[in-house]
Design a protein around this motif. Structure first.
Motif, PDB file in Angstrom:
ATOM      1  N   ASP A   1       0.346  -1.149  -0.360  1.00 39.09           N
ATOM      2  CA  ASP A   1       0.128  -0.450   0.007  1.00 39.09           C
ATOM      3  C   ASP A   1       0.747   1.390  -0.451  1.00 39.09           C
ATOM      4  N   THR A   2       2.221   1.362  -0.179  1.00 45.11           N
ATOM      5  CA  THR A   2       3.048   2.456  -0.290  1.00 45.11           C
ATOM      6  C   THR A   2       2.686   3.315  -1.376  1.00 45.11           C
ATOM      7  N   GLU A   3       1.337   4.411  -1.175  1.00 48.93           N
ATOM      8  CA  GLU A   3       1.135   5.261  -1.747  1.00 48.93           C
ATOM      9  C   GLU A   3       0.265   4.656  -3.420  1.00 48.93           C
ATOM     10  N   ALA A   4      -0.610   3.590  -2.555  1.00 43.01           N
ATOM     11  CA  ALA A   4      -1.363   2.954  -3.859  1.00 43.01           C
ATOM     12  C   ALA A   4      -1.405   3.129  -5.367  1.00 43.01           C
ATOM     13  N   GLY A   5      -1.024   2.170  -5.896  1.00 43.50           N
ATOM     14  CA  GLY A   5      -0.807   2.130  -7.653  1.00 43.50           C
ATOM     15  C   GLY A   5       0.394   2.676  -7.901  1.00 43.50           C
ATOM     16  N   GLN A   6       1.299   3.055  -6.839  1.00 45.09           N
ATOM     17  CA  GLN A   6       2.816   3.427  -7.447  1.00 45.09           C
ATOM     18  C   GLN A   6       3.810   1.842  -7.259  1.00 45.09           C
ATOM     19  N   ARG A   7       4.713   2.116  -7.876  1.00 43.03           N
ATOM     20  CA  ARG A   7       5.826   0.661  -7.785  1.00 43.03           C
ATOM     21  C   ARG A   7       6.979   1.548  -7.187  1.00 43.03           C
ATOM     22  N   PRO A   8       7.631   1.756  -6.320  1.00 43.01           N
ATOM     23  CA  PRO A   8       9.065   2.169  -5.990  1.00 43.01           C
ATOM     24  C   PRO A   8      10.098   1.909  -5.850  1.00 43.01           C
ATOM     25  N   SER A   9      10.910   2.065  -6.342  1.00 41.09           N
ATOM     26  CA  SER A   9      12.150   1.496  -6.042  1.00 41.09           C
ATOM     27  C   SER A   9      13.114   1.028  -5.030  1.00 41.09           C
TER      28      SER A   9
ATOM     29  N   ALA B   1     -10.291  -0.734   2.770  1.00 37.96           N
ATOM     30  CA  ALA B   1      -8.593  -1.186   2.225  1.00 37.96           C
ATOM     31  C   ALA B   1      -7.682  -0.258   1.498  1.00 37.96           C
ATOM     32  N   ASP B   2      -6.871   0.473   1.536  1.00 39.60           N
ATOM     33  CA  ASP B   2      -6.278   1.104   0.480  1.00 39.60           C
ATOM     34  C   ASP B   2      -4.933   0.251   0.307  1.00 39.60           C
ATOM     35  N   ALA B   3      -5.189  -0.251  -1.049  1.00 36.44           N
ATOM     36  CA  ALA B   3      -4.162  -1.303  -1.591  1.00 36.44           C
ATOM     37  C   ALA B   3      -3.284  -0.977  -2.595  1.00 36.44           C
ATOM     38  N   ASP B   4      -2.713  -1.529  -3.393  1.00 34.29           N
ATOM     39  CA  ASP B   4      -1.463  -1.420  -4.297  1.00 34.29           C
ATOM     40  C   ASP B   4      -1.914  -1.798  -5.619  1.00 34.29           C
ATOM     41  N   TRP B   5      -3.487  -3.168  -4.838  1.00 33.01           N
ATOM     42  CA  TRP B   5      -3.962  -4.333  -6.177  1.00 33.01           C
ATOM     43  C   TRP B   5      -5.420  -3.509  -5.453  1.00 33.01           C
ATOM     44  N   SER B   6      -6.097  -2.664  -5.017  1.00 31.49           N
ATOM     45  CA  SER B   6      -7.318  -2.984  -4.467  1.00 31.49           C
ATOM     46  C   SER B   6      -7.519  -1.230  -4.072  1.00 31.49           C
ATOM     47  N   PRO B   7      -6.953  -0.234  -4.456  1.00 32.24           N
ATOM     48  CA  PRO B   7      -7.280   1.101  -3.955  1.00 32.24           C
ATOM     49  C   PRO B   7      -8.531   0.989  -3.338  1.00 32.24           C
ATOM     50  N   ALA B   8      -8.814   2.238  -2.553  1.00 32.81           N
ATOM     51  CA  ALA B   8      -9.309   2.512  -2.018  1.00 32.81           C
ATOM     52  C   ALA B   8     -10.415   3.556  -2.575  1.00 32.81           C
ATOM     53  N   SER B   9      -9.668   4.214  -3.696  1.00 28.89           N
ATOM     54  CA  SER B   9     -10.425   5.083  -4.936  1.00 28.89           C
ATOM     55  C   SER B   9     -11.313   4.514  -5.853  1.00 28.89           C
ATOM     56  N   ARG B  10     -10.941   3.131  -5.862  1.00 30.14           N
ATOM     57  CA  ARG B  10     -11.978   2.110  -6.815  1.00 30.14           C
ATOM     58  C   ARG B  10     -13.424   1.853  -6.370  1.00 30.14           C
ATOM     59  N   LYS B  11     -13.440   1.602  -4.538  1.00 37.50           N
ATOM     60  CA  LYS B  11     -13.886   0.872  -3.570  1.00 37.50           C
ATOM     61  C   LYS B  11     -15.092   1.800  -3.459  1.00 37.50           C
TER      62      LYS B  11
END
Length: 306
Positions: free
Chosen positions: A65-73, A243-253
């Protein structure tokens, strides 16, 4: 690639020095004093960071869930070695002496299983809340994790401080609970394959109780539950926790809840009684006391608007 794996395994097996013994998941384990730790889940990495052992973290995987939807290195300066669980050659390339998992699925088969790691001179630890047949004393599991990892990482003072802080926050959260019927809360974990939530065996039920609320499906003696729109409409929860997760953001819910012809009729949706919360905050960690306290404050604020 297999040659690389075997070479690394041979290197690790050449002189395993198991200095410390510890108990985890009902079994006795041994590990060298960790100096190269790989955390296979975000909340496992968070625990190591909270203990002040971040300098020993050489890799982290499966950020939720680090900035849901982002993929940090990198995660707090620690390299992210895989988007999900790393391949065996990627894991062994880090030359770990301790691998920590937050879910049982973190450890695979063969050389990435806990026994496989041990045979190759690598210690492992699975957070107690993920152990097979674990009790529902989730906050007790966090205390146990802190005690065990604090000793293993030689961070006992930090472990004690974190445990005491968690208990203090839980006490403050309980003090905010109001007499009478608690707010009913529906937890929406994911909307990808239906309305996924948790029953009485899930940590969210324990977390909500600590915050003075009640999981609307706490009567179901299950961990995971999937409910229909019609069942949720009948339950008519006071609040919905997203739940705000990379694979299911709260905004989409939120979009689903507001645009679905059935779900949009829920009182909590009509009155915007929705709370977004990072997915890892819905897992038992050293921060769980603070999460319960913050949740209690948000629920109290919503209760005043009823």
């Amino acid at each position: 690639m297999r040659a690389l794996i075997y070479g690394l395994c041979a290197l690790l097996c050449s002189s395993p020095v198991f200095a410390d013994s510890y108990r985890n998941c009902g079994e006795n384990w041994r590990a060298a004093q960790p100096s190269r730790i790989v955390a296979l889940n975000q909340h496992a990495a968070d625990l190591v960071l909270a203990l002040g052992a971040g300098s020993s973290l050489v890799g982290v995987a499966y950020l939720d869930d680090t900035e849901a939807g982002q993929r940090p290195s990198a995660y707090f300066g620690v390299p992210v070695i895989a988007r999900q669980y790393p391949a065996s050659e990627v894991l062994y390339a880090q030359k770990p002496d301790l691998v920590i998992g937050g879910f049982a699925t973190a450890f695979g088969d063969g050389v990435t299983s806990r026994s496989g790691l041990a045979r190759n001179g690598v210690g492992s630890y699975l957070l107690e809340s993920a152990c097979n047949g674990h009790s529902l004393d989730y906050f007790g599991h966090v205390r146990n994790d802190l005690l065990t990892l604090g000793k293993l990482l030689h961070k006992q003072p930090q472990a004690r401080q974190l445990s005491e802080a968690m208990d203090a926050d839980l006490t403050r959260a309980r003090a905010l609970a109001k007499p009478g019927k608690p707010l009913s809360v529906f937890y929406l974990d994911s909307e990808v394959k239906g309305l996924d939530s948790e029953g009485s065996r899930g940590f969210v039920t324990t977390l909500l109780a600590a915050a003075g609320a009640r999981n609307v499906f706490a009567d179901l003696n299950q961990y995971r539950v999937t409910v229909s729109r019609e069942t949720l409409l009948v339950s008519d929860p006071d609040v919905i926790l997203l739940a705000d997760a990379d694979w299911s953001p709260a905004s989409r819910k939120r979009y689903l809840l507001n645009h679905d012809p059935v779900l949009s009729q829920l009182r909590a949706v009509r009155e915007n009684r929705l709370i977004d919360i990072p997915f890892t905050h819905l897992l038992p960690t050293a921060a769980s006391g603070r999460v319960a306290l913050d949740l209690a404050r948000q629920l109290n604020a919503l209760d005043k608007k009823k």
